[in-house]
Design an enzyme around this catalytic site. Sequence first.
Site, PDB file in Angstrom:
ATOM      1  N   ASP A   1       0.566  -1.318  -0.139  1.00 58.43           N
ATOM      2  CA  ASP A   1       0.729   0.347  -0.023  1.00 58.43           C
ATOM      3  C   ASP A   1       0.933   1.372   0.482  1.00 58.43           C
ATOM      4  O   ASP A   1       0.658   2.045  -0.609  1.00 58.43           O
ATOM      5  CB  ASP A   1      -0.744  -0.047   1.199  1.00 58.43           C
ATOM      6  CG  ASP A   1      -2.303  -1.140   1.754  1.00 58.43           C
ATOM      7  OD1 ASP A   1      -2.241  -1.358   0.212  1.00 58.43           O
ATOM      8  OD2 ASP A   1      -1.894  -1.870   2.049  1.00 58.43           O
TER       9      ASP A   1
ATOM     10  N   ARG B   1      -0.686   1.301  16.517  1.00 56.79           N
ATOM     11  CA  ARG B   1      -1.221   2.277  15.437  1.00 56.79           C
ATOM     12  C   ARG B   1      -0.812   3.497  16.002  1.00 56.79           C
ATOM     13  O   ARG B   1      -1.090   4.764  15.669  1.00 56.79           O
ATOM     14  CB  ARG B   1      -2.958   1.960  15.174  1.00 56.79           C
ATOM     15  CG  ARG B   1      -2.426   0.990  13.845  1.00 56.79           C
ATOM     16  CD  ARG B   1      -1.328   0.874  12.524  1.00 56.79           C
ATOM     17  NE  ARG B   1      -1.802  -0.683  12.322  1.00 56.79           N
ATOM     18  CZ  ARG B   1      -0.783  -1.149  12.139  1.00 56.79           C
ATOM     19  NH1 ARG B   1       0.246  -0.823  12.135  1.00 56.79           N
ATOM     20  NH2 ARG B   1      -1.265  -2.032  10.500  1.00 56.79           N
TER      21      ARG B   1
ATOM     22  N   ASP C   1      -7.457   0.113  10.721  1.00 55.38           N
ATOM     23  CA  ASP C   1      -6.675   0.949  10.802  1.00 55.38           C
ATOM     24  C   ASP C   1      -6.771   2.723  10.200  1.00 55.38           C
ATOM     25  O   ASP C   1      -6.449   3.866  11.696  1.00 55.38           O
ATOM     26  CB  ASP C   1      -5.893   0.353  10.629  1.00 55.38           C
ATOM     27  CG  ASP C   1      -4.485  -0.825  10.840  1.00 55.38           C
ATOM     28  OD1 ASP C   1      -4.979  -0.994  12.183  1.00 55.38           O
ATOM     29  OD2 ASP C   1      -4.050  -1.116  10.569  1.00 55.38           O
TER      30      ASP C   1
ATOM     31  N   SER D   1      -2.094 -10.854   3.423  1.00 56.30           N
ATOM     32  CA  SER D   1      -2.316  -9.514   3.675  1.00 56.30           C
ATOM     33  C   SER D   1      -1.395  -9.042   5.321  1.00 56.30           C
ATOM     34  O   SER D   1      -1.889  -9.931   6.159  1.00 56.30           O
ATOM     35  CB  SER D   1      -3.515  -7.856   3.955  1.00 56.30           C
ATOM     36  OG  SER D   1      -3.309  -7.448   4.466  1.00 56.30           O
TER      37      SER D   1
END
Length: 406
Positions: free
Chosen positions: A18, A98, A127, A179
Amino acid sequence: MKKEDIKKVVLAYSGGLDTSIIIPWLKENYNNCEVIAVAANVGQADELDGLEEKAIKTGASKCYVLDLTDDYVDNYIIPCVKAGAIYEEYLLGTSHARPCIAKALAEIAKKEGADAIAHGCTGKGNDQVRFELTFKHFCPNMPIIAPWREWDIKSREEEIDYAEAHNVPLKINRETNYSKDKNLWHLSHEGLDLEDTGNEPTYEKKGFLEMGVSPINAPDKPTYVELEFEQGKPVALDGEKMSAKDIILKLNKLGGENGIGILDIVENRLVGMKCRGVYETPGGAILYKAHTVLEMICLDKYTAHEKQKLAITYGELVYNGQWFTPLREALAAFVDKTQEKVTGKVRLKLYKGNMINAGVWSPYSLYSEEIATFGESDYNQKDAEGFINLFGLPIKVQAMVDGNDK
C-alpha cells in the site's frame, strides 16, 4: 484544504504494498508535492531493511526511520497486559501499535511543517480509524489524505499492477500476497485462501507461520518458563532480570518453538463487517496467561470480577482506536490501582500449543492453605448456617409471598 495548496505531505510508510505505491500516487495526484516518509520500528525486524533507500528511490524527499520499540512496549503493550484487555480473543497486536505510530507521525508532521498527513489504510479496515483518531488528538486541524478512499484502485492485484507500471520494487508476488502486519508482539495473516472460512489454515506449510511452528511440529518434550512480575509488569524471565521488551522477545522464541499463541478467528471489525484473520502472538499469549494466573491469587473476588468486566471495555476502546480518550485513561488509572500487589512468580509448562499452570507464588497471595484445606483447621463450619440463612433470606421471603410455604 484545496489540493493545489498541499505542497508537503508526511506519509506513514511501511514499505509494504500500500504505502510503496502511495508515494508516486501522491506526487501524481497532488501537484508533485514533497513526500516525507515516516517508518516506525515497532519490532518488524527485517521489514525495515533498505526502507530509506527504497522510499527515496520511489520519490520521497526523505525518510525517517524511528525506533519506537521501547515506547510501544512500555506505554501501549504493558498497560493492555495489566488490564487483561482482549478483543474477541485477539491480543490487540495491530490495534495498540497504531496509536504509538500515529503519535510519532503527528510529531514529525508538525516538526516538518507539513500541509497534510497520509496513510495507506483501506476504507474497509480498522486502521484508518486508529490512525485518524490519533491525528485528531495531536494535530486536530491537519488535513488527512487516505488514498484508498480516493483512487480508482479496487484490489491488491491492481495495486501490484500500479507498482509494476511505476517500477516500485515489491517483496511479494501474486501467489503469496497475504495481507500481513508484523511487529514485536504479533504477526497477522489475512486474504487469499483465508477469506473462505471453510479453509483450514496451512499451518504445516513451510513459510506460512513465521514466528513459530504448528503444535503438531512442536517438540514432544515440554518447556518450563518462570515469569516474575512487580505491580503487574513483567521484570524477569527464568530468574534473569530484563526489560519487558527483552522478555517479550525471548518469550516469542520459546512460545514459537512450542506452537503457542496461534489464533484463527472471524472478528467483528469496527466498520461493521466480519473479517477472518490468523494471528501469531507466542510471547504475548504466554505473558497474558502468566499475568492472569498471578492475579488469581493476588486480587480479591470483587476487584477481579469488576476488572474482568472493564477489560472488555478497555479492549474495545483499544480496538476501536480510542486510545487517547478520557475513558481509556480513566480505566488505566483503575487498572494501575488493581496492580499494586500483583507481584510474584508464575511457572508455566509449554507443550504443543498448550500453556499449563505449574506453580504460582506471591508475598501478597490471598490464598490460605490453612483455611481452604480439607484437613483440620480453625475454620468454624457452623458459621455457614447463619450465613446461608441471611444470604437466602430474599429467596425465602419471595417464596412466602408466592405462597410456596402452603
